[in-house]
Design an enzyme around this catalytic site. Structure first.
Site, short mmCIF file in Angstrom:
data_model
loop_
_atom_site.label_atom_id
_atom_site.label_comp_id
_atom_site.label_asym_id
_atom_site.label_seq_id
_atom_site.Cartn_x
_atom_site.Cartn_y
_atom_site.Cartn_z
N TRP A 166 0.73 -1.06 0.08
CA TRP A 166 -0.07 -0.02 0.13
C TRP A 166 0.95 1.32 0.13
O TRP A 166 0.56 2.21 -0.57
CB TRP A 166 -1.01 0.18 1.12
CG TRP A 166 -2.15 -1.12 1.00
CD1 TRP A 166 -2.31 -2.16 1.47
CD2 TRP A 166 -3.29 -1.06 -0.04
NE1 TRP A 166 -3.29 -2.95 0.97
CE2 TRP A 166 -3.74 -2.19 0.07
CE3 TRP A 166 -3.29 -0.19 -1.21
CZ2 TRP A 166 -4.87 -2.60 -1.17
CZ3 TRP A 166 -4.36 -0.57 -2.23
CH2 TRP A 166 -5.07 -1.83 -1.91
N ASP A 219 -1.55 6.50 6.29
CA ASP A 219 -2.53 5.60 5.86
C ASP A 219 -2.78 4.74 7.12
O ASP A 219 -1.95 3.64 7.42
CB ASP A 219 -2.38 4.89 4.95
CG ASP A 219 -3.31 3.88 4.08
OD1 ASP A 219 -4.24 3.61 4.76
OD2 ASP A 219 -3.13 3.19 3.23
N LYS A 273 -12.19 -1.70 6.03
CA LYS A 273 -11.33 -2.58 6.71
C LYS A 273 -11.81 -3.06 8.21
O LYS A 273 -12.01 -4.05 8.74
CB LYS A 273 -9.72 -2.34 6.74
CG LYS A 273 -9.26 -1.82 5.30
CD LYS A 273 -9.17 -2.96 4.35
CE LYS A 273 -9.05 -2.84 3.34
NZ LYS A 273 -7.98 -1.95 2.70
C1 LIG Z 1 -7.73 -1.29 1.26
C2 LIG Z 1 -6.31 -0.41 1.62
C3 LIG Z 1 -6.30 0.69 0.62
C4 LIG Z 1 -7.10 0.98 -0.45
O1 LIG Z 1 -8.39 1.09 -0.21
P1 LIG Z 1 -9.54 1.21 -1.42
O2 LIG Z 1 -10.60 1.64 -0.65
O3 LIG Z 1 -9.61 -0.19 -2.19
O4 LIG Z 1 -8.86 2.12 -2.45
C5 LIG Z 1 -5.67 1.57 1.09
N1 LIG Z 1 -4.61 1.28 2.06
C6 LIG Z 1 -4.59 0.42 2.86
C7 LIG Z 1 -3.64 0.11 4.16
C8 LIG Z 1 -5.55 -0.65 2.89
O5 LIG Z 1 -5.60 -1.84 3.54
#
Ligand SMILES: *Cc1c(COP(=O)(O)O)cnc(C)c1O
Length: 359
Positions: free
Chosen positions: A101, A171, A195
């Site tokens: 990511w 993030d 998540k």
């Molecule tokens: C799933 C995820 C993303 C991407 O998210 P989307 O909503 O599918 O664009 C980005 N960063 C992390 C850490 C993730 O687990």
């Protein structure tokens, strides 16, 4: 009805209590005579839902007054572009690349400016977190970027890098509300909610006020400016109303249970059950350096691809779903988010031990 144990990395398990409330309020929310799905986003009822969600999130994360909370769309991946578009005034930023990511984020940022990879664990397939003690921060960097919990590789940054006056952008998609955080350490902290917080379709951005500015990169679309959403309290256009409502129910559920410190306790206890088993197993092995293991996403392997596939398929038949690892790394992965009950982890470990005896 028979609900399974769902170990998916996302969209992922939600608290059953929340789903029951949503079911009960499906046809009529309060005395509104309609479902939240049918409401105007400018109605009083929805305004209350949005305000309450923000207030509860502020309580849960102890968010200081000089930070704004934005409920956005476009998923986590849109933030990979929004962050550089809004923050890259000097057209340069530092990225710490610890997995899929943060790598994706760094590649997206290259469209907008100079990206300096100042630390990475690519040399060992992202199985650890580099030591940040003498991390160099580029003096004119607009921000330092991290992915604090790498969902695919299963690592967590436990000690944030010291970035001095350069804002830290994090993030936290796959660890959102899983433990207490000190928001003051970040310039911007954000996550896609699918998540650990709610249904896909909402991205929550918590951003320090001084980083919301007019001098964004000149081509930045109106919809992709933090300022647009901050000035309109996330109501510039129609937000994902129903999904925000579900997030709000999850916040209430968390507050009732004791908030993020209680979650941390529970999450540590759940992860310990699985990691202890992995460390004692002769068949299954964790793939991450012990000190950097995620409490949320636990990758493991047998070392034999066919056996991995057999395990995931047998487990699925036993009601332990979505244990197949991410397509880029193979093996297995168990995601143990807030809403995964300890019974689910015990059932998984029991199943693994039985499988081990047979193989
Ligand atoms: C799933 C995820 C993303 C991407 O998210 P989307 O909503 O599918 O664009 C980005 N960063 C992390 C850490 C993730 O687990």
């Amino acid at each position: 009805m028979s609900r399974v144990y769902n170990f998916s990395a996302g969209p992922a398990v939600l608290p059953e209590e929340v789903l029951i409330t949503a079911r009960d309020e499906m046809l009529e929310y309060g005395t509104s005579g309609m479902s939240v799905m049918e409401m105007s986003h400018r109605s009083k009822d929805f305004e209350d839902i949005l305000d309450t969600a923000e207030r509860d999130l502020r309580t849960l994360m102890n968010i200081p007054d000089n930070y704004r909370v934005l409920f956005l769309q476009g998923g986590g991946c849109t933030q990979f572009a929004m962050i550089p578009m809004n923050l890259m005034r000097n057209k340069t930023a530092d990225y710490i690349v610890t997995g899929q990511w943060s790598k994706k984020a760094s590649e997206e940022a290259k469209i907008y400016g100079q990206v300096n990879i100042t630390a990475t664990s690519a040399d060992k397939n992202y199985s650890y977190i580099p030591d940040f003690t003498d991390l160099k921060v580029t003096p004119n960097a607009d921000y330092v970027y991290i992915c604090q919990n790498e969902t695919v590789h299963g690592t967590t940054i436990r000690h944030l890098p010291d970035t001095g006056n350069v804002p830290l952008a994090a993030d936290v998609s796959s660890m959102f509300l899983s433990e207490p955080v000190d928001v003051n350490r970040y310039g911007i902290i954000w996550g896609g909610v699918q998540k650990n917080v709610g249904p896909a379709g909402v991205t929550i951005v918590i951003i320090r006020e001084d980083l919301i500015r007019d001098d964004v990169l000149p081509f930045t679309p109106t919809m992709l400016k933090y300022k647009t959403h901050s000035e309109t309290k996330s109501l510039y256009n129609t937000p994902p109303c129903y999904n925000i409502y579900i997030c709000g129910l999850v916040f209430k559920w968390l507050l009732k249970l004791g908030g993020t410190s209680e979650m941390k306790k529970r999450n540590e206890a759940k992860a310990k059950i699985l990691y202890d088993y992995l460390d004692s197993s002769r068949l299954f092995h964790g793939t991450v350096e012990k000190k950097d293991r995620s409490l949320m996403n636990v990758p493991f392997i047998t070392g034999n691809k066919e056996l991995d596939a057999e395990f995931a398929s047998e487990a699925s038949k036993a009601g332990l779903k979505n244990l197949k690892g991410h397509r880029s790394v193979g093996g297995m992965r168990a995601s143990l988010y807030n809403a995964m009950p300890v019974e689910g982890v015990n059932a998984l470990v029991q199943f693994m031990a039985d499988f081990e005896r047979k193989h």
